[in-house]
Design an enzyme around this catalytic site. Structure first.
Site, PDB file in Angstrom:
ATOM      1  N   ARG A   1       2.110 -10.932   7.878  1.00 22.54           N
ATOM      2  CA  ARG A   1       1.895  -9.612   6.888  1.00 22.54           C
ATOM      3  C   ARG A   1       3.328  -8.969   7.076  1.00 22.54           C
ATOM      4  O   ARG A   1       3.597  -8.417   7.967  1.00 22.54           O
ATOM      5  CB  ARG A   1       0.580  -8.779   7.089  1.00 22.54           C
TER       6      ARG A   1
ATOM      7  N   TYR B   1      16.852  30.982   4.478  1.00 26.81           N
ATOM      8  CA  TYR B   1      15.791  31.740   5.091  1.00 26.81           C
ATOM      9  C   TYR B   1      15.443  31.908   6.366  1.00 26.81           C
ATOM     10  O   TYR B   1      15.851  30.974   7.301  1.00 26.81           O
ATOM     11  CB  TYR B   1      14.111  31.008   4.714  1.00 26.81           C
TER      12      TYR B   1
ATOM     13  N   HIS C   1      -5.516  -7.087  13.772  1.00 28.03           N
ATOM     14  CA  HIS C   1      -4.067  -6.057  13.711  1.00 28.03           C
ATOM     15  C   HIS C   1      -3.718  -6.042  15.192  1.00 28.03           C
ATOM     16  O   HIS C   1      -4.493  -6.015  16.179  1.00 28.03           O
ATOM     17  CB  HIS C   1      -4.428  -4.707  13.270  1.00 28.03           C
TER      18      HIS C   1
ATOM     19  N   LYS D   1       0.790  -1.046  -0.056  1.00 27.54           N
ATOM     20  CA  LYS D   1       0.044   0.118   0.001  1.00 27.54           C
ATOM     21  C   LYS D   1       0.852   1.285   0.000  1.00 27.54           C
ATOM     22  O   LYS D   1       1.987   1.076   0.223  1.00 27.54           O
ATOM     23  CB  LYS D   1      -0.801   0.138   1.256  1.00 27.54           C
TER      24      LYS D   1
ATOM     25  N   CYS E   1      14.787  24.326   2.289  1.00 26.80           N
ATOM     26  CA  CYS E   1      13.840  25.178   1.711  1.00 26.80           C
ATOM     27  C   CYS E   1      12.869  23.984   0.814  1.00 26.80           C
ATOM     28  O   CYS E   1      13.077  22.909   0.804  1.00 26.80           O
ATOM     29  CB  CYS E   1      14.731  25.949   0.385  1.00 26.80           C
TER      30      CYS E   1
ATOM     31  N   ASP F   1      12.904  23.462  -2.309  1.00 31.61           N
ATOM     32  CA  ASP F   1      13.465  22.700  -3.544  1.00 31.61           C
ATOM     33  C   ASP F   1      15.119  22.264  -3.377  1.00 31.61           C
ATOM     34  O   ASP F   1      15.508  21.937  -4.288  1.00 31.61           O
ATOM     35  CB  ASP F   1      13.428  23.035  -4.980  1.00 31.61           C
TER      36      ASP F   1
ATOM     37  N   ARG G   1      -9.499   0.004  15.957  1.00 30.40           N
ATOM     38  CA  ARG G   1      -9.492   0.681  14.600  1.00 30.40           C
ATOM     39  C   ARG G   1     -10.578  -0.253  13.827  1.00 30.40           C
ATOM     40  O   ARG G   1     -11.625  -0.580  14.409  1.00 30.40           O
ATOM     41  CB  ARG G   1      -8.225   0.533  13.977  1.00 30.40           C
TER      42      ARG G   1
END
Length: 823
Positions: A676, A718, A619, A493, A766, A768, A590
């Site tokens: 799992r 920054y 679970h 997933k 930052c 990028d 859950r």
């Protein structure tokens, strides 16, 4: 392809088994995987057991492919179907017989055999030595990293009479293994590269590991080593006669002194030989590991009698060897497999097998291949290439070099042939590329890296590398904790935890996973569209889309009466059986069925017989922490009781599963029918009990965009949050928080690795890009930077910012290119 061997003669001389022969068996191919068999008439099938498969089970398939020569385990004699007109060697251990066969072939070879071992650098030294020696002689070298018990045997079987020197590498992971490899390789010259920490857990100490590795060199004429490695030097000099040892060092005192002088581009190696003559070798490499490997190559070449000027010519042409097969994005939505560094028949088959395991985007399978320069008989080589192209169902072969032009008649009319690299580059439009899967493989002189650059998609310089060998290693580690009959469901997933769902799922399909699990229906649909055929469980399905569930053969999880009723109403008039998985809530609080719902659940199922429970699971809320052990055991007991009560009312037995990655390590005796596997597959052992047994799968890399000199006290980034404590340099990296490099890593909260050294962040991260302090590290623009992998690890970085490894993996942005690596 191997030197032809009389299998009947070998079998009659082999003392480890008994024979059934119907006729003389001449073999020239060894097969251990029926999927690779092209023409079985002259092949020998050796039945080697895998972690979950018995090799003998595939004998009948091999026989159907016209194989008539077999090495089979004696234990399977009563179970193997009758193999008509076959020559069979029955033996207690087929691997022993394979190694004996390899030994027989190796001792037919008259040329020098060079054996290479050590902790690091074996493969690079082998490849570079082959490049230098290959200027004048035909060199045989073991394919890629074929240095294991099976790999060395297959390598030695590849030596043929046309070769003049053979290079074989040997690797071990535990005591006792090298004795077997030594009997096959029996080198005349040995190279001990270095000693490191790999597989330390299986050896008492480093000296024990050195001793085990040195068993390879018991009968060598010369043994080459670096004297600066004190432990290696001490052991070798007390164990071997001095006239067999050939040492080298940075400083005087060894047989060869090879000092390094760094230059703006590369380095110069100044050598003083034993006769006190001096020589200079220029190289484009300047990193310590490469310079060590090159010096091993130089010394070995000198020992073999190569003239220094010829060695210099070879060293000058050495190029970075990437022994890995890399799957990357290409132009026009193609997928590109980069194996452009080298070319030989054994490597070609490995690359084609890797290609066959990948999803084809929707177009053709294209092979761009150069002629081979070390393979002997050209006509026979063309026939072999043609056979591989046919067997692996290549849609278009692009052959480069005179060999293809001379032997066009061996290939289909649709093939394209070019005399050289420049013609390919000029004629690339003739390929009409569109969503194709392209394998590029070529000998060094054809400079196929130019073709790779042309075909590779223009993308962000930051890359997430997924090492499929490490993924397989981790998968197999978890299997060793379980009984052989326990199935493994792998969680793919969230884009397979950021690694790429289709590519990882396809690989899991190859290595023996039993089930896959995704979160949503669209994830399952995507896998099916990419060729995944394993059963797929959908954990949080929208049951309104029953048509997609059925069309793509997905198995939805039912976690409430409401979801069951919704599914039932849509499937009311359906005759097709619908498999579901039932989730029980045993304490996670859950999703999941409560105990009070089970009576209505079973009544509902009896009224809707087309709905079948395929699996039941729960679970665990705290399996990763010892403090919650009592609670976890209570959950497991509760799950057993509730699932038993359900199963007593069902006509068939569903698959039960409760353990996650953490649970597999702590409670392997509570595996039920299936487990799992999630984060553990990616090399993260959340219990921290078995972390040293796992390997990092994902490595996040970027490059240095710019290096700047900054004075003490200057602010950086920054908000002016970064401040230089002294005069120095910073590097600006091509990654930021938009790529998944968390803002919290800024201002010294994380380090990266550049040129093998730590560089800590400075200033804010930052969007990028980000900055790191590289003062004193001699960093240059374009240098590679490791943000996580073996170091720093995901666990370390997560702990630095109060996160978990899952967050870091799943947070890697989609503009970051994923490359898939097979070592």
């Amino acid at each position: 392809m191997i030197q032809p061997i009389d299998f009947s003669a070998f079998s009659s001389n082999y003392s480890g088994g008994n024979q059934e022969f119907s006729e003389k068996g001449l073999i020239d191919k060894i097969e251990i995987d029926t999927r690779k068999i092209q023409s079985g008439a002259t092949a020998l099938f050796v039945a080697l057991d895998g972690s979950r498969q018995n090799g003998a089970d595939f004998a009948k398939i091999a026989h159907s492919l016209k194989v008539r020569n077999f090495i089979l385990p004696l234990k399977a004699k009563s179970n193997v179907p009758h193999l008509d007109d076959s020559n069979i060697l029955w033996t207690e251990n087929p691997l022993d017989a394979l190694q004996e066969l390899a030994k027989a072939n190796r001792f037919q070879f008259d040329g020098p055999v060079i054996g290479i071992t050590g902790s690091n650098g074996k493969t690079i030294v082998k490849e570079w030595l082959a490049q230098v020696l290959g200027q004048d002689v035909k060199v045989y070298k073991s394919p890629k990293s074929y240095n294991s018990q099976i790999g060395v045997a297959l390598s030695a079987l590849g030596i043929q009479s046309v070769h003049q020197v053979a290079l074989l590498e040997a690797g071990i992971s535990k005591p006792g293994e090298m004795d077997r490899l030594k009997k096959i390789i029996e080198p005349e010259i040995g190279i001990f590269t270095n000693i490191g920490s790999a597989h330390d857990e299986n050896f008492e100490n480093l000296e024990t590991k050195i001793r085990e590795k040195c068993r390879l060199f018991a009968n060598v004429r010369f043994l080459i080593y670096r004297k600066d490695h004190a432990l290696v030097q001490h052991f070798l000099e007390k164990t071997f006669d001095s006239d067999r040892l050939v040492s080298w060092s940075d400083v005087p005192g060894a047989d060869y002194t090879l000092s390094v002088k760094k230059e703006k581009k590369g380095a110069r190696i100044l050598m003083i030989a034993p006769d006190l003559r001096t020589y200079t070798f220029a190289t484009a490499f300047d990193d310590p590991a490469s310079l060590e490997n090159i010096r091993h190559v130089i010394v070995c070449s000198m020992v073999l009698g190569l003239k220094p000027e010829k060695i210099q010519a070879g060293v000058k042409l050495l190029h970075a060897v990437d022994m890995r097969l890399t799957l990357k994005s290409g132009i026009r939505q193609c997928l590109l497999i980069d194996d452009s560094y080298n070319n030989d028949l054994a490597g070609l088959e490995i690359a084609l097998e890797f290609m066959s395991q990948q999803r084809t985007p929707s177009g053709r399978k294209i092979l761009i291949l150069s002629e081979m320069v070390q393979e002997g008989n050209e006509e026979l080589m063309a026939q072999k290439i043609s056979g591989l192209v046919s067997h692996y169902q290549i849609d278009l072969l692009v052959g480069v070099g005179q060999l293809f032009l001379r032997y066009k008649n061996f290939f289909s009319p649709q093939c394209l042939f070019f005399s050289g690299n420049s013609e390919v580059l000029a004629g690339i439009e003739k390929l009409n590329l569109d969503r194709d899967l392209i394998l590029v493989k070529g000998a060094r002189k054809f400079q196929f890296e130019d073709i790779i650059r042309l075909l590779e998609a223009e993308v962000h310089e930051t890359v997430l590398e997924i090492n499929l060998n490490a993924l397989r290693h981790n998968f197999n580690f978890y299997k060793t904790l379980l009984s052989p009959d326990i199935k493994i469901m792998v969680m793919v997933k969230a884009f397979a935890y950021g690694g790429g769902a289709a590519e990882i799922a396809n690989h899991l399909q190859q290595i023996g996973a039993d089930y896959l699990a995704v979160a949503y229906i669209d994830e399952g649909v995507y896998l099916r569209q990419k060729g995944v055929t394993l059963p797929v469980m959908v954990m949080n399905p929208d049951t309104r889309y029953l048509d997609l569930i059925q069309e793509y053969k997905l198995e939805p999880v039912i976690y409430s009466l409401r979801s069951l009723e919704g599914l039932s109403s849509l499937a009311l008039n359906q005759s097709e059986e619908l498999p579901i998985h039932l989730e029980l809530d045993t304490g996670m609080r859950r999703l999941g069925m409560a105990e009070e719902d089970l009576k209505d659940l079973l009544t509902h199922l009896e009224q809707h017989p087309q709905i079948k429970i395929k699996g039941i699971f729960t679970h665990l809320a705290g399996a990763d922490e010892a403090i919650h052990e009592e609670f976890t055991l209570t959950q497991l007991t509760r799950f057993r009781e509730l699932s038993d009560s359900i199963m007593n009312r069902l006509p068939a037995r569903p698959i039960r599963h409760a353990l996650n990655s953490a649970g597999i390590v702590r409670f392997p005796d509570q595996a039920f029918d299936m487990v799992r596997l999630g984060i553990g597959l990616h090399g993260v052992e959340v219990n921290q009990l078995e972390q040293n047994k796992l390997e990092a799968v994902a490595t996040l890399k970027t490059v240095v965009s710019q290096v700047k000199k900054v004075r003490k006290g200057e602010s950086i980034g920054y908000g002016r949050q970064g401040r230089m404590q002294q005069d120095g340099e910073i590097a600006i990296l091509a990654i930021g928080y938009a790529d998944g490099y968390d803002r919290r890593f800024g201002n010294g909260n994380a380090f990266v690795m550049v040129r093998g050294k730590k560089a800590w962040t400075i200033g804010n991260i930052c969007m990028d890009m980000c900055m790191v302090d590289v003062s004193g590290l001699q960093v240059k623009e374009g240098d590679e930077v490791i943000l996580f992998g073996k170091g720093p690890s995901l666990q370390y970085l997560a702990a630095q910012i109060g996160a978990i490894p899952y967050e870091l993996l799943t947070g890697i942005g989609m503009r970051v290119k994923r490359n898939y690596i097979l070592d």
